[in-house]
Design a protein around this motif. Structure first.
Motif, PDB file in Angstrom:
ATOM      1  N   PHE A 153       0.795  -1.221   0.000  1.00  0.00           N
ATOM      2  CA  PHE A 153       0.000   0.000   0.000  1.00  0.00           C
ATOM      3  C   PHE A 153       0.823   1.264   0.000  1.00  0.00           C
ATOM      4  O   PHE A 153       0.266   2.363  -0.095  1.00  0.00           O
ATOM      5  CB  PHE A 153      -0.911   0.019   1.238  1.00  0.00           C
ATOM      6  CG  PHE A 153      -0.164  -0.240   2.524  1.00  0.00           C
ATOM      7  CD1 PHE A 153       0.531   0.762   3.171  1.00  0.00           C
ATOM      8  CD2 PHE A 153      -0.126  -1.514   3.061  1.00  0.00           C
ATOM      9  CE1 PHE A 153       1.240   0.509   4.332  1.00  0.00           C
ATOM     10  CE2 PHE A 153       0.571  -1.781   4.234  1.00  0.00           C
ATOM     11  CZ  PHE A 153       1.254  -0.765   4.868  1.00  0.00           C
ATOM     12  N   CYS A 154       2.146   1.175   0.129  1.00  0.00           N
ATOM     13  CA  CYS A 154       2.977   2.341   0.429  1.00  0.00           C
ATOM     14  C   CYS A 154       3.862   2.739  -0.743  1.00  0.00           C
ATOM     15  O   CYS A 154       4.597   1.915  -1.298  1.00  0.00           O
ATOM     16  CB  CYS A 154       3.842   2.052   1.660  1.00  0.00           C
ATOM     17  SG  CYS A 154       4.839   3.455   2.184  1.00  0.00           S
ATOM     18  N   ILE A 291      -5.095  -0.437   8.593  1.00  0.00           N
ATOM     19  CA  ILE A 291      -5.730  -0.037   7.344  1.00  0.00           C
ATOM     20  C   ILE A 291      -7.054  -0.778   7.210  1.00  0.00           C
ATOM     21  O   ILE A 291      -7.110  -2.005   7.374  1.00  0.00           O
ATOM     22  CB  ILE A 291      -4.825  -0.359   6.138  1.00  0.00           C
ATOM     23  CG1 ILE A 291      -3.555   0.488   6.198  1.00  0.00           C
ATOM     24  CG2 ILE A 291      -5.567  -0.106   4.822  1.00  0.00           C
ATOM     25  CD1 ILE A 291      -2.536   0.128   5.133  1.00  0.00           C
ATOM     26  N   VAL A 292      -8.107  -0.038   6.902  1.00  0.00           N
ATOM     27  CA  VAL A 292      -9.437  -0.615   6.735  1.00  0.00           C
ATOM     28  C   VAL A 292      -9.833  -0.515   5.258  1.00  0.00           C
ATOM     29  O   VAL A 292      -9.691   0.552   4.651  1.00  0.00           O
ATOM     30  CB  VAL A 292     -10.459   0.127   7.617  1.00  0.00           C
ATOM     31  CG1 VAL A 292     -11.863  -0.445   7.418  1.00  0.00           C
ATOM     32  CG2 VAL A 292     -10.057   0.045   9.081  1.00  0.00           C
ATOM     33  N   GLY A 293     -10.295  -1.625   4.702  1.00  0.00           N
ATOM     34  CA  GLY A 293     -10.742  -1.613   3.315  1.00  0.00           C
ATOM     35  C   GLY A 293      -9.653  -1.887   2.304  1.00  0.00           C
ATOM     36  O   GLY A 293      -9.815  -1.564   1.108  1.00  0.00           O
ATOM     37  N   PHE A 319      -7.205   4.110  12.954  1.00  0.00           N
ATOM     38  CA  PHE A 319      -7.754   3.334  11.843  1.00  0.00           C
ATOM     39  C   PHE A 319      -7.870   4.258  10.638  1.00  0.00           C
ATOM     40  O   PHE A 319      -8.381   5.374  10.745  1.00  0.00           O
ATOM     41  CB  PHE A 319      -9.126   2.763  12.207  1.00  0.00           C
ATOM     42  CG  PHE A 319      -9.097   1.898  13.430  1.00  0.00           C
ATOM     43  CD1 PHE A 319      -8.694   0.573  13.353  1.00  0.00           C
ATOM     44  CD2 PHE A 319      -9.463   2.419  14.665  1.00  0.00           C
ATOM     45  CE1 PHE A 319      -8.661  -0.209  14.490  1.00  0.00           C
ATOM     46  CE2 PHE A 319      -9.434   1.639  15.806  1.00  0.00           C
ATOM     47  CZ  PHE A 319      -9.029   0.313  15.716  1.00  0.00           C
ATOM     48  N   PHE A 320      -7.416   3.784   9.497  1.00  0.00           N
ATOM     49  CA  PHE A 320      -7.354   4.621   8.312  1.00  0.00           C
ATOM     50  C   PHE A 320      -7.931   3.881   7.116  1.00  0.00           C
ATOM     51  O   PHE A 320      -7.641   2.701   6.907  1.00  0.00           O
ATOM     52  CB  PHE A 320      -5.908   5.025   8.017  1.00  0.00           C
ATOM     53  CG  PHE A 320      -5.241   5.721   9.177  1.00  0.00           C
ATOM     54  CD1 PHE A 320      -5.391   7.083   9.349  1.00  0.00           C
ATOM     55  CD2 PHE A 320      -4.499   5.008  10.097  1.00  0.00           C
ATOM     56  CE1 PHE A 320      -4.802   7.726  10.420  1.00  0.00           C
ATOM     57  CE2 PHE A 320      -3.901   5.632  11.181  1.00  0.00           C
ATOM     58  CZ  PHE A 320      -4.053   7.002  11.336  1.00  0.00           C
ATOM     59  N   ALA A 321      -8.736   4.585   6.340  1.00  0.00           N
ATOM     60  CA  ALA A 321      -9.284   3.995   5.116  1.00  0.00           C
ATOM     61  C   ALA A 321      -8.165   3.789   4.109  1.00  0.00           C
ATOM     62  O   ALA A 321      -7.286   4.645   3.943  1.00  0.00           O
ATOM     63  CB  ALA A 321     -10.357   4.907   4.542  1.00  0.00           C
ATOM     64  N   TYR A 322      -8.183   2.659   3.432  1.00  0.00           N
ATOM     65  CA  TYR A 322      -7.196   2.381   2.390  1.00  0.00           C
ATOM     66  C   TYR A 322      -7.235   3.468   1.326  1.00  0.00           C
ATOM     67  O   TYR A 322      -8.305   3.907   0.896  1.00  0.00           O
ATOM     68  CB  TYR A 322      -7.479   1.015   1.758  1.00  0.00           C
ATOM     69  CG  TYR A 322      -6.744   0.813   0.449  1.00  0.00           C
ATOM     70  CD1 TYR A 322      -5.371   0.601   0.431  1.00  0.00           C
ATOM     71  CD2 TYR A 322      -7.433   0.871  -0.767  1.00  0.00           C
ATOM     72  CE1 TYR A 322      -4.687   0.443  -0.760  1.00  0.00           C
ATOM     73  CE2 TYR A 322      -6.770   0.711  -1.966  1.00  0.00           C
ATOM     74  CZ  TYR A 322      -5.396   0.501  -1.969  1.00  0.00           C
ATOM     75  OH  TYR A 322      -4.729   0.345  -3.148  1.00  0.00           O
TER      76      TYR A 322
END
Length: 421
Positions: A153-154, A291-293, A319-322
């Motif tokens: 994701f990064c 990461i959520v989603g 918590f952070f949305a993707y």
């Protein structure tokens, strides 16, 4: 810029960006310029941007445009930091208001002349520049730049480059110069510090560095630890600092989803590590983020994360949305989670964690704790990292920059209220 000119620096994003801004400020001061808190009065306006996720990029653009409206038209508006490094010439084309696009590690160049593909890797020159003394009794110190990991994701390694650790003595020299009571060590991948530098070149492992910093200041705190690198030796070093604070970058607990993220671990391993540390130090504090989603996250994965949060009883959690980032593995993955479902999952997790955090704070009522006073009426114990966790409200007459024993008399969500003893 000649002597007598004034500058204004706006910093966005993470603590690592704040350190970069401090280095820039130190350089501008050495050049004879003076700071101002009003961009309208500045001859040079610098925006140190963040580009980690979409929301951060949007905030950076909005800030640049807002400062352009406020500044004197005779001033220079310079954009630096992650947005400049990641988007270079595209940013220059999109923002004609900007006078200079200046990625770290390369010379400041006129706008519309910095192709991303031609931008060299940032050097460590910025990290090793002097910085002003801290205006608070704590300070961030960045010990490395870049990252060797390939998390799905990064995008950070694509524009910050591979990990480049500073030599130990340069870090210790900076710590000495800051004159603070608490040092917060930061990096993109903190626990990997020194792996790119043999011991004979002044690094090799983060453990000797933690021990050396702890000899110079009252508190040494570590942020952003990759869980697989949390060795017994490193746990010993953290506990030895007297700040048993563990900021673990877990991201999720579902093993299949973590593999899609190219991440190590699973919920059972994480719980076992947390439990082992608590067995050794009952006052240990834990922070993490998730990461959520992420593409492919199922309802079962979400339920696993909910169960983990309930069982782990972390003190602090984000918590952070993707966010889909171009150039990352996840950008082309299937299994996109609908935004509405992501919002539902975020709300469910946040509500659960808020109750856990509030409960853990409530249990401190009546306890006597040692705090460092950051500002009149505001302090922190070892349980609170600056700027990201709650605070301890204390009597305003307690001296700033000193440690005090106080008694907790109330808890207001994440914050504590204490009285002097």
């Amino acid at each position: 810029m000649a002597d007598g000119k004034r500058f204004y620096v706006e910093t966005l994003g993470c603590p690592k960006n704040q350190v970069d801004s401090d280095k820039l400020i130190g350089t501008l001061l050495a050049d004879g310029m003076s700071p101002t808190d009003a961009p309208e009065d500045a001859d040079l306006v610098v925006v140190n941007t963040c580009a980690f996720i979409e929301d951060a990029r949007r905030e950076s653009i909005e800030t640049i445009l807002a400062l352009d409206d406020r500044r004197r038209k005779s001033s220079q508006l310079v954009v630096t930091g992650c947005l400049a490094e990641r988007y270079g010439s595209d940013l220059a084309e999109a923002l004609p208001e900007v006078d200079l696009i200046a990625p770290f590690g390369v010379p400041v160049m006129p706008r519309k002349t910095i192709p991303v593909s031609a931008t060299p890797l940032p050097s460590l020159d910025l990290l090793n520049l002097p910085r002003p003394a801290s205006r608070s009794p704590w300070a961030y110190v960045k010990i490395a730049e870049g990252c060797d990991r390939n998390c799905g994701f990064c995008a950070i390694p694509s524009f910050r480059g591979p990990q480049r650790s500073r030599d130990t003595e340069s870090i210790l020299e900076e710590v000495r110069s800051l004159g603070v009571r608490e040092i917060v060590l930061v990096a993109q991948d903190l626990a990997s510090y020194g792996k790119d530098r043999p011991v004979e070149l002044g690094a090799g492992s983060i453990v000797p560095l933690v021990n050396a910093v702890s000899e110079l200041v009252d508190r040494t705190r570590l942020l952003y630890l990759y869980p697989s690198d949390l060795s017994d030796e490193l746990v010993d070093a953290i506990l030895g600092t007297g700040v048993p604070y563990f900021d673990l970058s877990l991201q999720h607990v579902s093993k299949p989803l973590l593999r899609r993220m190219r991440r190590w671990g699973d919920g059972e391993r994480f719980l076992a590590r947390i439990s082992a540390i608590r067995d050794r130090e009952a006052g240990a504090v834990f922070r993490s983020n998730f990461i959520v989603g992420y593409p492919g996250e199922t309802e079962e994965d979400h339920d696993l994360l909910l169960a983990f949060v309930e069982e782990a009883q972390l003190d602090w959690c984000g918590f952070f949305a993707y966010s889909a980032e171009e150039g990352t593995l996840a950008f082309d993955l299937d299994g996109r989670v609908p935004d509405s479902l992501v919002r539902e999952r975020l709300a469910e997790l946040s509500e659960l964690q808020d109750s856990i955090t509030a409960g853990r704070r409530d249990r401190l009522i009546g306890a006597t704790i040692d705090v460092l006073v950051d500002a009149p009426g505001t302090a922190r114990s070892h349980r609170e990292a600056p700027e990201i966790d709650g605070v301890v409200e204390v009597p305003p007459d307690l001296s700033v920059g000193e440690f005090h024993s106080v008694r907790v008399v109330d808890a207001l969500g994440p914050d504590l209220v204490a009285e002097a003893i």
